[in-house]
Design an enzyme around this catalytic site. Structure first.
Site, PDB file in Angstrom:
ATOM      1  N   TYR A   2       0.809  -1.225   0.000  1.00  0.00           N
ATOM      2  CA  TYR A   2       0.000   0.000   0.000  1.00  0.00           C
ATOM      3  C   TYR A   2       0.843   1.277   0.000  1.00  0.00           C
ATOM      4  O   TYR A   2       0.375   2.339   0.395  1.00  0.00           O
ATOM      5  CB  TYR A   2      -0.922  -0.001   1.216  1.00  0.00           C
ATOM      6  CG  TYR A   2      -1.848  -1.195   1.273  1.00  0.00           C
ATOM      7  CD1 TYR A   2      -2.723  -1.473   0.229  1.00  0.00           C
ATOM      8  CD2 TYR A   2      -1.839  -2.061   2.363  1.00  0.00           C
ATOM      9  CE1 TYR A   2      -3.568  -2.575   0.271  1.00  0.00           C
ATOM     10  CE2 TYR A   2      -2.679  -3.165   2.423  1.00  0.00           C
ATOM     11  CZ  TYR A   2      -3.540  -3.412   1.371  1.00  0.00           C
ATOM     12  OH  TYR A   2      -4.370  -4.502   1.431  1.00  0.00           O
ATOM     13  N   HIS A  17      21.443   7.829  22.128  1.00  0.00           N
ATOM     14  CA  HIS A  17      20.320   8.649  22.602  1.00  0.00           C
ATOM     15  C   HIS A  17      19.850   9.522  21.443  1.00  0.00           C
ATOM     16  O   HIS A  17      20.606  10.359  20.937  1.00  0.00           O
ATOM     17  CB  HIS A  17      20.749   9.521  23.781  1.00  0.00           C
ATOM     18  CG  HIS A  17      19.590  10.097  24.546  1.00  0.00           C
ATOM     19  ND1 HIS A  17      18.806  11.112  24.039  1.00  0.00           N
ATOM     20  CD2 HIS A  17      19.085   9.791  25.774  1.00  0.00           C
ATOM     21  CE1 HIS A  17      17.864  11.412  24.924  1.00  0.00           C
ATOM     22  NE2 HIS A  17      18.010  10.626  25.992  1.00  0.00           N
ATOM     23  N   THR A  50      14.679  18.345  29.162  1.00  0.00           N
ATOM     24  CA  THR A  50      14.820  16.902  29.062  1.00  0.00           C
ATOM     25  C   THR A  50      14.304  16.483  27.691  1.00  0.00           C
ATOM     26  O   THR A  50      13.607  17.259  27.012  1.00  0.00           O
ATOM     27  CB  THR A  50      14.033  16.192  30.182  1.00  0.00           C
ATOM     28  OG1 THR A  50      14.288  14.786  30.111  1.00  0.00           O
ATOM     29  CG2 THR A  50      12.538  16.422  30.033  1.00  0.00           C
ATOM     30  N   HIS A  80     -33.452  -6.224  11.742  1.00  0.00           N
ATOM     31  CA  HIS A  80     -33.185  -7.619  12.114  1.00  0.00           C
ATOM     32  C   HIS A  80     -33.068  -8.503  10.875  1.00  0.00           C
ATOM     33  O   HIS A  80     -33.316  -9.707  10.933  1.00  0.00           O
ATOM     34  CB  HIS A  80     -34.280  -8.172  13.045  1.00  0.00           C
ATOM     35  CG  HIS A  80     -34.543  -7.299  14.226  1.00  0.00           C
ATOM     36  ND1 HIS A  80     -33.759  -7.302  15.349  1.00  0.00           N
ATOM     37  CD2 HIS A  80     -35.506  -6.361  14.440  1.00  0.00           C
ATOM     38  CE1 HIS A  80     -34.228  -6.415  16.220  1.00  0.00           C
ATOM     39  NE2 HIS A  80     -35.275  -5.834  15.690  1.00  0.00           N
ATOM     40  N   GLN A  88       7.499  14.104  34.059  1.00  0.00           N
ATOM     41  CA  GLN A  88       8.483  14.297  32.995  1.00  0.00           C
ATOM     42  C   GLN A  88       7.828  14.234  31.619  1.00  0.00           C
ATOM     43  O   GLN A  88       8.373  14.751  30.651  1.00  0.00           O
ATOM     44  CB  GLN A  88       9.583  13.228  33.087  1.00  0.00           C
ATOM     45  CG  GLN A  88      10.734  13.479  32.123  1.00  0.00           C
ATOM     46  CD  GLN A  88      11.831  12.450  32.249  1.00  0.00           C
ATOM     47  OE1 GLN A  88      11.906  11.503  31.462  1.00  0.00           O
ATOM     48  NE2 GLN A  88      12.690  12.625  33.235  1.00  0.00           N
ATOM     49  N   SER A 107     -12.565 -13.075  -9.542  1.00  0.00           N
ATOM     50  CA  SER A 107     -12.280 -14.373  -8.949  1.00  0.00           C
ATOM     51  C   SER A 107     -11.367 -15.152  -9.873  1.00  0.00           C
ATOM     52  O   SER A 107     -11.554 -15.128 -11.098  1.00  0.00           O
ATOM     53  CB  SER A 107     -13.574 -15.155  -8.715  1.00  0.00           C
ATOM     54  OG  SER A 107     -13.303 -16.506  -8.414  1.00  0.00           O
ATOM     55  N   ARG A 164       7.791   8.902  35.341  1.00  0.00           N
ATOM     56  CA  ARG A 164       7.932   8.524  33.936  1.00  0.00           C
ATOM     57  C   ARG A 164       8.577   7.158  33.810  1.00  0.00           C
ATOM     58  O   ARG A 164       9.484   6.807  34.565  1.00  0.00           O
ATOM     59  CB  ARG A 164       8.780   9.579  33.248  1.00  0.00           C
ATOM     60  CG  ARG A 164       9.205   9.575  31.830  1.00  0.00           C
ATOM     61  CD  ARG A 164      10.223   8.662  31.309  1.00  0.00           C
ATOM     62  NE  ARG A 164       9.766   8.251  29.989  1.00  0.00           N
ATOM     63  CZ  ARG A 164      10.147   8.804  28.850  1.00  0.00           C
ATOM     64  NH1 ARG A 164      11.044   9.738  28.843  1.00  0.00           N
ATOM     65  NH2 ARG A 164       9.659   8.384  27.711  1.00  0.00           N
ATOM     66  N   ARG A 166       6.249   5.794  18.603  1.00  0.00           N
ATOM     67  CA  ARG A 166       6.847   5.669  17.272  1.00  0.00           C
ATOM     68  C   ARG A 166       5.897   5.004  16.275  1.00  0.00           C
ATOM     69  O   ARG A 166       6.161   5.001  15.074  1.00  0.00           O
ATOM     70  CB  ARG A 166       8.153   4.879  17.354  1.00  0.00           C
ATOM     71  CG  ARG A 166       9.275   5.634  18.052  1.00  0.00           C
ATOM     72  CD  ARG A 166      10.561   4.819  18.103  1.00  0.00           C
ATOM     73  NE  ARG A 166      11.619   5.564  18.747  1.00  0.00           N
ATOM     74  CZ  ARG A 166      12.412   6.442  18.129  1.00  0.00           C
ATOM     75  NH1 ARG A 166      12.243   6.667  16.840  1.00  0.00           N
ATOM     76  NH2 ARG A 166      13.364   7.086  18.772  1.00  0.00           N
TER      77      ARG A 166
END
Length: 445
Positions: free
Chosen positions: A16, A88, A118, A167, A244, A292, A332, A341
């Site tokens: 996709y 980091h 931070t 229904h 935090q 099909s 935290r 992510r």
């Protein structure tokens, strides 16, 4: 193998890819890095404008903003190379910007990059900013286009009578356009609610109290500074009391709102699928396409099935995001980091579904013959109308009389209804009123 749509593990970037590639600007690793750089640069400029004496002579804001405006894939790779050393991701962004400051000849100012912050001050502003951009640029136009298409179809078919099914059984007739208008109203209501939810952001230092800022510059009003930076410069909404990390309560509300909209589209997809199976709609045949591998005659409602599957995947992830993100140990833990992510994943499955639904809607061809035939086979549905008028006239036990008619006779057609009416002890004028009711005109307002 190198990464390509053929080698990607996720169908989002594989099968996709064409439907989702525009989301890379908001949710890819390179995009996250760019948004972080944007936040860091704008924060540095805001510090300079706040009156900190060491930054008073800063005059090259245009050069600073060019760092994120001209941010390239090469720059993103440089940040990733730095991350291999730092282990980091946000610190790598800081070091990348310091290299840029060296190149600009302002190395003496680079210790004010990421000053007092931070990593979550960057993440919890960059991510809601990218989320807001993606909603405004991709999601809202896509869902508005779908609602517009449904509204157009509702208007076009507003006079088409159709047998309703409650229904799964024949019920009081309705109109095809009105049934589509139900979805238009539901979607618009939920969309309006979604747009009222703020894009909340955390910005306040290591544990939310501006500790480092305050100890360095105790005379500065850092709460006012933070509010101006987040609310006015970034256009987000700063949470006032935080740990935090951001609470994610409003982000969870966004996920729940998107899930509700997706549920409505699942409902729509299943209804259209059913109408196709009932032959109310034919589908345009596209030359060369196969329905099909075994049955040449088939044209399957694959667009609506594809949409339902992708909406289900999206909702499973939205539900996890809304349940998990607001929960964090003490001030935290890191469980939010890896989860955040993936916010582009349910967004992508939703976009795939939207494009499938639009493709399916544009293939529909109304088959009025089938709709009329279904109504013709179900004259019993006018029994409700007849017994209601008889109630109006004070006729004794009209419901029971109609129940006996509709449940004992094997064939209920126009002739059977007319015979029943002729046998009632009522005036000729009233009989004519009752006989004028048909499955095609008993459709309400």
């Amino acid at each position: 193998m190198s990464l390509s749509p053929l080698t990607a593990v996720s169908p989002i970037d594989g099968r996709y890819h064409q439907a989702t590639k525009e989301l890379a600007a908001y949710f890819s690793e390179a995009a996250l890095i760019k948004y972080r750089v944007f936040i860091e640069i704008e924060y540095f400029i805001a510090l300079a404008e706040s009156g900190i004496s060491q930054l008073a002579d800063l005059s090259n804001q245009g050069d600073l903003r060019a760092i994120y405006i001209n941010f390239s894939e090469h720059d993103a790779q440089r940040v990733k190379d730095l991350e291999k050393v730092t282990n980091h991701d946000v610190k790598a962004v800081e070091y990348f910007i310091k290299e840029k400051f060296d190149a600009l000849g302002i190395a003496d100012l680079k210790e004010f990059i990421h000053f007092g912050l931070t990593s979550q001050d960057i993440n919890n502003t960059a991510i809601p900013y990218s989320w807001k951009d993606a909603l405004n640029t991709v999601y809202y136009p896509s869902v508005a286009e779908l609602i517009g298409e449904l509204a157009k179809m509702a208007e076009e078919w507003k006079a088409i009578p159709m047998l309703a099914k409650t229904h799964g059984q024949p019920a009081s007739p309705t109109r095809l356009g009105k049934e589509l208008a139900v979805f238009v109203e539901r979607l618009q209501t939920q969309l309006d609610q979604l747009k009222t939810i703020p894009f909340s952001a955390k910005f306040g230092g290591a544990t939310g109290n501006f500790n480092a800022h305050h100890v360095a510059y105790p005379a500065s009003d850092w709460v006012t500074f933070g509010n101006r930076f987040v609310n006015e410069i970034l256009g987000l909404k700063r949470s006032q009391k935080t740990t935090q990390i951001e609470h994610y309560d409003n982000f969870a509300a966004h996920c729940d709102g998107l899930k509700r909209i997706n549920n409505i589209f699942i409902d729509l997809s299943r209804d259209i699928w059913a109408y196709i199976s009932m032959d109310y709609f034919k589908q345009q045949i596209i030359a060369g396409q196969i329905g099909s591998s075994a049955m040449p005659h088939k044209v399957n409602p694959i667009d609506f099935e594809n949409a339902e599957g992708n909406l289900g995947l999206a909702n499973a992830l939205f539900e996890h995001l809304s349940a998990k993100l607001p929960v964090s140990r003490l001030q935290r833990d890191l469980t939010d980091s890896t989860v955040l992510r993936n916010i582009g994943v349910p967004f992508a499955h939703t976009l795939i579904a939207f494009k499938s639904i639009m493709r399916g809607l544009k293939k529909l061809i109304l088959n009025e013959t089938a709709l009329r035939a279904d109504l013709e086979k179900n004259w019993a549905v006018v029994a409700e109308a007849i017994q209601t008028i008889l109630r109006r006239e004070g006729y004794p036990q009209p419901y029971e009389a109609l129940k006996d008619l509709t449940r004992t006779n094997s064939i209920i057609n126009q002739e059977a209804i007319a015979t029943f009416i002729d046998g009632l002890a009522i005036s000729e004028v009233l009989k004519e009123e009752l006989k004028a009711i048909t499955p095609w005109n008993y459709t309400g307002v």
